[in-house]
Design a protein around this motif. Structure first.
Motif, PDB file in Angstrom:
ATOM      1  N   THR A  66       0.818  -1.221   0.000  1.00 49.85           N
ATOM      2  CA  THR A  66       0.000   0.000   0.000  1.00 49.85           C
ATOM      3  C   THR A  66       0.853   1.273   0.000  1.00 49.85           C
ATOM      4  OG1 THR A  66      -0.148  -0.044   2.415  1.00 49.85           O
ATOM      5  CG2 THR A  66      -1.916  -1.157   1.225  1.00 49.85           C
ATOM      6  N   SER A  69       1.889   1.802  -3.458  1.00 50.28           N
ATOM      7  CA  SER A  69       0.724   2.281  -4.179  1.00 50.28           C
ATOM      8  C   SER A  69       0.551   3.795  -3.996  1.00 50.28           C
ATOM      9  CB  SER A  69      -0.490   1.506  -3.682  1.00 50.28           C
ATOM     10  OG  SER A  69      -1.644   2.002  -4.242  1.00 50.28           O
ATOM     11  N   ARG A  98      -4.051  -6.575  -5.771  1.00 51.59           N
ATOM     12  CA  ARG A  98      -3.864  -5.122  -5.644  1.00 51.59           C
ATOM     13  C   ARG A  98      -2.566  -4.748  -4.939  1.00 51.59           C
ATOM     14  NH1 ARG A  98      -6.147  -3.991  -0.187  1.00 51.59           N
ATOM     15  NH2 ARG A  98      -6.708  -6.120   0.340  1.00 51.59           N
ATOM     16  N   ILE A 104       1.591  -2.770  -8.980  1.00 52.79           N
ATOM     17  CA  ILE A 104       2.177  -1.468  -8.636  1.00 52.79           C
ATOM     18  C   ILE A 104       3.070  -0.979  -9.777  1.00 52.79           C
ATOM     19  CG2 ILE A 104       3.699  -0.276  -6.994  1.00 52.79           C
ATOM     20  CD1 ILE A 104       1.016  -1.241  -5.740  1.00 52.79           C
TER      21      ILE A 104
END
Ligand code: BG6
Length: 256
Positions: A66, A69, A98, A104
């Motif tokens: 994350t 991201s 994800r 990414i």
């Protein structure tokens, strides 16, 4: 945004840089566990460093997560006038789509308006399947691009958060517990003194190659990651730039 207390943060950056022998440390104000905008700041600070370090024929290898991201979100075209290609740092290490490096990597390239390659390597395969995949020309080409990366950008995670997120099997979870794993980066798990206690078997960049890559940027923030970051930094090569936040560094400094 919040006012940056220049003297305090600068002193902390230099203290961390010296303690772990790093190239550079950038600390953004706040705690990304608590405020989402702090993660955005981590992303912005990372893009600034990328611009500074990019030179020549650029191949950037990236991990997933994350935080990575959030970096992708801050990318815009015109990062550099030199050639630039994004590749995933390693093959699948058990993450959700994800959070995967492939995802990414594709998003970063799309946002920056440049090309990328993906690595279609299944997770958790037998040694034989693994060996034959590596010989596959399309995979081999990407693996050789990874070996020529001049920049690596990676996240750092809390060992058990990462192990659970990857649906790690009971046996490996027990091993991580016994060995007192604290931190994790690109599939390697570290104990408090920075020793590798477990690694996910996959192709691509291996830990001992990091030191030979000119620009390594480690990005991780949040109070919950303080100990994990400290664990990883014990063995991080001196070409590492750390981008982090006050939340993580306050925990790290309290821990010692
Ligand atoms: C993973 C990386 O995808 O993300 C790890 O392979 C890293 O190196 C992790 O520890 C961090 O994830 P997040 O979501 O906390 O940024």
């Amino acid at each position: 945004g919040m006012m940056r207390e220049f003297s305090g943060i600068n002193v902390m950056e230099e203290e961390i840089r010296q303690r772990f022998t790093l190239r550079k440390v950038v600390i953004v104000p706040g705690d990304s566990d608590e405020s989402p905008w702090v993660k955005e700041e981590l992303g912005r600070a990372t893009v600034l460093r990328m611009k500074e370090y990019l030179a020549g024929n650029n191949i950037i290898a990236v991990t997933g997560g994350t935080t990575m991201s959030a970096i992708a979100d801050q990318l815009t075209p015109g990062l550099t006038s030199d050639p630039l290609l994004f590749v995933p740092a390693r093959g699948g290490i058990g993450e959700d789509v994800r959070n995967q490096a492939n995802t990414i990597c594709a998003r970063m390239a799309e946002r920056a308006g440049v090309s990328h390659r993906v690595l279609y390597m299944p997770d958790q395969v037998s040694e034989e399947v693994y060996a034959s995949f590596v010989k596959e020309p399309s995979i081999n080409e990407v693996l050789s691009l990874i070996q020529h990366a001049n920049m690596v950008i990676h996240g750092i995670g809390d060992a058990f958060t990462m192990a659970k997120r990857r649906n790690t099997n009971e046996q490996d979870l027990e091993k991580l517990q016994e060995e007192k794993a604290v931190g994790e980066a690109f599939g390697y798990y570290f104990n408090e003194v920075g020793e590798v206690v477990h690694k996910v078997l996959t192709v691509g960049l291996q830990l001992d190659q990091l030191a030979t890559i000119p620009n390594v940027i480690a990005v991780a923030g949040g109070a919950s990651k303080g100990k994990a970051i400290a664990a990883y930094l014990q063995s991080a090569p001196p070409n590492t730039t750390l981008i982090t936040d006050e939340g993580a560094m306050n925990t790290l400094l309290k821990g010692n």
